[in-house]
Design a protein around this motif. Structure first.
Motif, PDB file in Angstrom:
ATOM      1  N   LYS A 233      27.579 -33.537  32.870  1.00 23.71           N
ATOM      2  CA  LYS A 233      27.547 -31.924  32.607  1.00 23.71           C
ATOM      3  C   LYS A 233      27.556 -30.879  30.839  1.00 23.71           C
ATOM      4  O   LYS A 233      27.283 -30.137  31.133  1.00 23.71           O
ATOM      5  N   GLU A 234      28.249 -32.256  30.472  1.00 19.23           N
ATOM      6  CA  GLU A 234      27.392 -31.592  28.492  1.00 19.23           C
ATOM      7  C   GLU A 234      26.717 -31.697  29.098  1.00 19.23           C
ATOM      8  O   GLU A 234      26.028 -30.058  27.965  1.00 19.23           O
ATOM      9  N   ILE A 235      25.424 -32.329  29.045  1.00 18.11           N
ATOM     10  CA  ILE A 235      24.364 -32.603  29.137  1.00 18.11           C
ATOM     11  C   ILE A 235      23.837 -30.952  30.190  1.00 18.11           C
ATOM     12  O   ILE A 235      22.360 -30.416  28.724  1.00 18.11           O
ATOM     13  N   HIS A 236      23.906 -30.828  30.860  1.00 23.00           N
ATOM     14  CA  HIS A 236      23.131 -29.631  31.676  1.00 23.00           C
ATOM     15  C   HIS A 236      23.951 -28.543  30.947  1.00 23.00           C
ATOM     16  O   HIS A 236      22.855 -27.281  30.306  1.00 23.00           O
ATOM     17  N   GLU A 237      24.945 -27.777  30.204  1.00 24.48           N
ATOM     18  CA  GLU A 237      25.310 -27.092  29.300  1.00 24.48           C
ATOM     19  C   GLU A 237      24.396 -26.886  28.004  1.00 24.48           C
ATOM     20  O   GLU A 237      24.349 -25.821  27.915  1.00 24.48           O
ATOM     21  N   GLN A 238      24.079 -28.066  27.524  1.00 25.13           N
ATOM     22  CA  GLN A 238      23.551 -28.114  26.075  1.00 25.13           C
ATOM     23  C   GLN A 238      21.830 -27.506  26.470  1.00 25.13           C
ATOM     24  O   GLN A 238      21.088 -26.548  25.408  1.00 25.13           O
ATOM     25  N   ILE A 239      21.351 -27.674  27.922  1.00 25.96           N
ATOM     26  CA  ILE A 239      20.038 -27.285  27.553  1.00 25.96           C
ATOM     27  C   ILE A 239      19.268 -26.503  29.408  1.00 25.96           C
ATOM     28  O   ILE A 239      18.047 -25.780  29.343  1.00 25.96           O
ATOM     29  N   ARG A 240      20.553 -26.192  29.847  1.00 23.96           N
ATOM     30  CA  ARG A 240      20.294 -24.732  30.689  1.00 23.96           C
ATOM     31  C   ARG A 240      19.735 -23.075  30.475  1.00 23.96           C
ATOM     32  O   ARG A 240      19.149 -23.426  31.893  1.00 23.96           O
ATOM     33  N   ARG A 241      21.062 -22.871  29.242  1.00 25.03           N
ATOM     34  CA  ARG A 241      19.408 -22.006  29.119  1.00 25.03           C
ATOM     35  C   ARG A 241      18.491 -21.881  28.176  1.00 25.03           C
ATOM     36  O   ARG A 241      17.352 -21.012  28.872  1.00 25.03           O
ATOM     37  N   ASP A 242      17.460 -22.723  28.333  1.00 16.26           N
ATOM     38  CA  ASP A 242      16.577 -23.114  27.735  1.00 16.26           C
ATOM     39  C   ASP A 242      15.205 -23.326  28.912  1.00 16.26           C
ATOM     40  O   ASP A 242      14.060 -23.391  29.141  1.00 16.26           O
ATOM     41  N   PHE A 243      15.710 -23.877  30.592  1.00 15.86           N
ATOM     42  CA  PHE A 243      15.596 -23.285  31.531  1.00 15.86           C
ATOM     43  C   PHE A 243      15.751 -23.254  32.765  1.00 15.86           C
ATOM     44  O   PHE A 243      16.116 -24.161  33.768  1.00 15.86           O
ATOM     45  N   ILE A 244      16.209 -21.779  32.824  1.00 18.75           N
ATOM     46  CA  ILE A 244      16.797 -21.835  33.600  1.00 18.75           C
ATOM     47  C   ILE A 244      16.872 -21.508  35.270  1.00 18.75           C
ATOM     48  O   ILE A 244      17.513 -21.132  36.025  1.00 18.75           O
ATOM     49  N   LEU A 245      15.399 -21.898  35.650  1.00 18.93           N
ATOM     50  CA  LEU A 245      14.811 -21.396  35.700  1.00 18.93           C
ATOM     51  C   LEU A 245      14.274 -22.756  36.993  1.00 18.93           C
ATOM     52  O   LEU A 245      14.106 -22.399  38.057  1.00 18.93           O
TER      53      LEU A 245
ATOM     54  N   PHE B 241      16.769 -33.466  30.244  1.00 20.22           N
ATOM     55  CA  PHE B 241      18.076 -34.158  30.513  1.00 20.22           C
ATOM     56  C   PHE B 241      17.957 -35.643  30.593  1.00 20.22           C
ATOM     57  O   PHE B 241      18.865 -35.912  30.024  1.00 20.22           O
ATOM     58  N   CYS B 242      17.186 -36.234  31.063  1.00 22.87           N
ATOM     59  CA  CYS B 242      17.291 -37.540  31.103  1.00 22.87           C
ATOM     60  C   CYS B 242      17.432 -38.554  29.590  1.00 22.87           C
ATOM     61  O   CYS B 242      18.121 -39.225  29.283  1.00 22.87           O
ATOM     62  N   ARG B 243      16.737 -37.932  28.701  1.00 28.16           N
ATOM     63  CA  ARG B 243      16.647 -38.004  27.457  1.00 28.16           C
ATOM     64  C   ARG B 243      17.741 -37.807  26.568  1.00 28.16           C
ATOM     65  O   ARG B 243      18.368 -39.447  26.151  1.00 28.16           O
ATOM     66  N   ARG B 244      18.373 -36.841  27.141  1.00 28.61           N
ATOM     67  CA  ARG B 244      19.646 -36.648  26.704  1.00 28.61           C
ATOM     68  C   ARG B 244      20.708 -37.189  26.785  1.00 28.61           C
ATOM     69  O   ARG B 244      21.393 -37.853  25.811  1.00 28.61           O
ATOM     70  N   PHE B 245      20.635 -37.503  27.921  1.00 26.10           N
ATOM     71  CA  PHE B 245      21.842 -38.949  28.848  1.00 26.10           C
ATOM     72  C   PHE B 245      21.904 -39.712  28.305  1.00 26.10           C
ATOM     73  O   PHE B 245      22.888 -40.403  27.979  1.00 26.10           O
ATOM     74  N   LEU B 246      20.574 -41.062  28.374  1.00 25.82           N
ATOM     75  CA  LEU B 246      20.167 -41.551  28.301  1.00 25.82           C
ATOM     76  C   LEU B 246      20.737 -42.218  26.142  1.00 25.82           C
ATOM     77  O   LEU B 246      20.999 -42.900  26.270  1.00 25.82           O
ATOM     78  N   GLU B 247      20.458 -40.969  25.943  1.00 25.89           N
ATOM     79  CA  GLU B 247      20.606 -40.923  24.254  1.00 25.89           C
ATOM     80  C   GLU B 247      22.176 -41.008  23.922  1.00 25.89           C
ATOM     81  O   GLU B 247      22.819 -42.217  22.765  1.00 25.89           O
ATOM     82  N   SER B 248      22.925 -40.393  25.292  1.00 25.64           N
ATOM     83  CA  SER B 248      23.928 -40.112  24.396  1.00 25.64           C
ATOM     84  C   SER B 248      24.798 -41.069  25.242  1.00 25.64           C
ATOM     85  O   SER B 248      26.103 -41.914  24.305  1.00 25.64           O
ATOM     86  N   TRP B 249      24.769 -41.867  25.879  1.00 26.41           N
ATOM     87  CA  TRP B 249      24.705 -42.839  26.511  1.00 26.41           C
ATOM     88  C   TRP B 249      24.880 -44.242  26.308  1.00 26.41           C
ATOM     89  O   TRP B 249      25.912 -45.643  25.453  1.00 26.41           O
ATOM     90  N   LEU B 250      24.077 -44.364  24.996  1.00 25.93           N
ATOM     91  CA  LEU B 250      23.323 -45.380  24.351  1.00 25.93           C
ATOM     92  C   LEU B 250      24.121 -45.202  23.122  1.00 25.93           C
ATOM     93  O   LEU B 250      24.952 -46.230  22.508  1.00 25.93           O
ATOM     94  N   THR B 251      24.492 -44.707  22.365  1.00 29.25           N
ATOM     95  CA  THR B 251      24.982 -44.046  20.891  1.00 29.25           C
ATOM     96  C   THR B 251      26.080 -43.586  20.555  1.00 29.25           C
ATOM     97  O   THR B 251      26.832 -44.089  19.486  1.00 29.25           O
ATOM     98  N   ARG B 252      26.788 -43.218  21.694  1.00 25.92           N
ATOM     99  CA  ARG B 252      28.411 -42.515  21.870  1.00 25.92           C
ATOM    100  C   ARG B 252      29.816 -43.621  21.593  1.00 25.92           C
ATOM    101  O   ARG B 252      29.633 -44.094  22.103  1.00 25.92           O
TER     102      ARG B 252
END
Length: 230
Positions: free
Chosen positions: A78-90, A53-64
């Motif tokens: 919320k967007e990052i959460h939606e991208q990964i939540r199904r892989d980490f449902i618990l 979650f943190c890595r993806r957020f930082l990458e988006s914040w730096l490059t978008r």
């Protein structure tokens, strides 16, 4: 003014794996992003969840493009959460983000759970910490900002507003006016719950490591420290 940083993390003696994570970056407009996170011990794959979650957020914040503004932070989380939540449902955990603009007197902090942010002040023996945020805990809700109670209450682990893979929760957003000439610390509860939370007087990598090694940390213990320098 430029700055450097120290990041240290130790596995707790009562933990099988270290599930803390920290990361930071500086953007082309000189704004800085500092992040610390703590995966829940009792929830499967939580360390992987918070780090991804943190890595993806930082990458988006730096490059978008266009550059992510303050108003975009919660939607991006919320967007990052939606991208990964199904892989980490618990999975679940805690996270804190600090955005620093060296050209602005205000800083923006977003957080879920019990990671904390503070300013470090030297005294004669140790460096004391003035915490600027308080945990989303039952103890804080019931007892307020008494640091000794926050650290020692058996209810301090009962949290609300956490980073939960099952559903997205809006983070608390606070605007701060920190003294950027002082060191700033981001910490997981494994660190700040050792009352009183403090650091060596001389904030260098060797002294901080020595201090960490001199104490017993039952929980994973992590700090990310922004050190200003001229």
């Amino acid at each position: 003014m430029t700055n450097e940083f120290f990041a240290l993390s130790l596995k707790g003696t009562e933990r099988d794996n270290n599930q803390d994570f920290s990361i930071n970056g500086k953007r082309e407009d000189d704004k800085e992003l500092w992040i610390i996170a703590d995966g829940a011990t009792c929830a499967k794959n939580s360390g992987y969840f918070v780090s991804e979650f943190c890595r993806r957020f930082l990458e988006s914040w730096l490059t978008r493009k266009p550059l992510v503004d303050i108003a975009d932070i919660s939607p991006l989380l919320k967007e990052i959460h939606e991208q990964i939540r199904r892989d980490f449902i618990l999975s679940k955990g805690c996270v804190l983000l600090l955005i620093v603009d060296p050209q602005n007197e205000e800083q923006h902090c977003f957080y879920l759970g019990d990671c904390r942010l503070g300013t470090v002040y030297e005294n004669d023996t140790f460096s004391n910490i003035n915490w600027a945020t308080y945990p989303h805990s039952l103890t804080y809700t019931e007892m307020g900002a008494n640091e000794e109670v926050l650290c020692e209450s058996p209810n301090r682990h009962i949290l609300f507003n956490i980073l939960n893979a099952r559903r997205f929760e809006q983070p608390t957003h606070i605007i701060l006016r920190l003294d950027l000439r002082k060191p700033i610390i981001l910490a997981t509860d494994g660190f700040w719950s050792l009352f009183p939370a403090r650091l060596p007087r001389n904030l260098n990598q060797d002294e901080i490591k020595k201090y960490f090694n001199e104490n017993i940390w039952t929980d994973d213990c992590s700090v990310l420290i922004r050190i200003p320098s001229i």
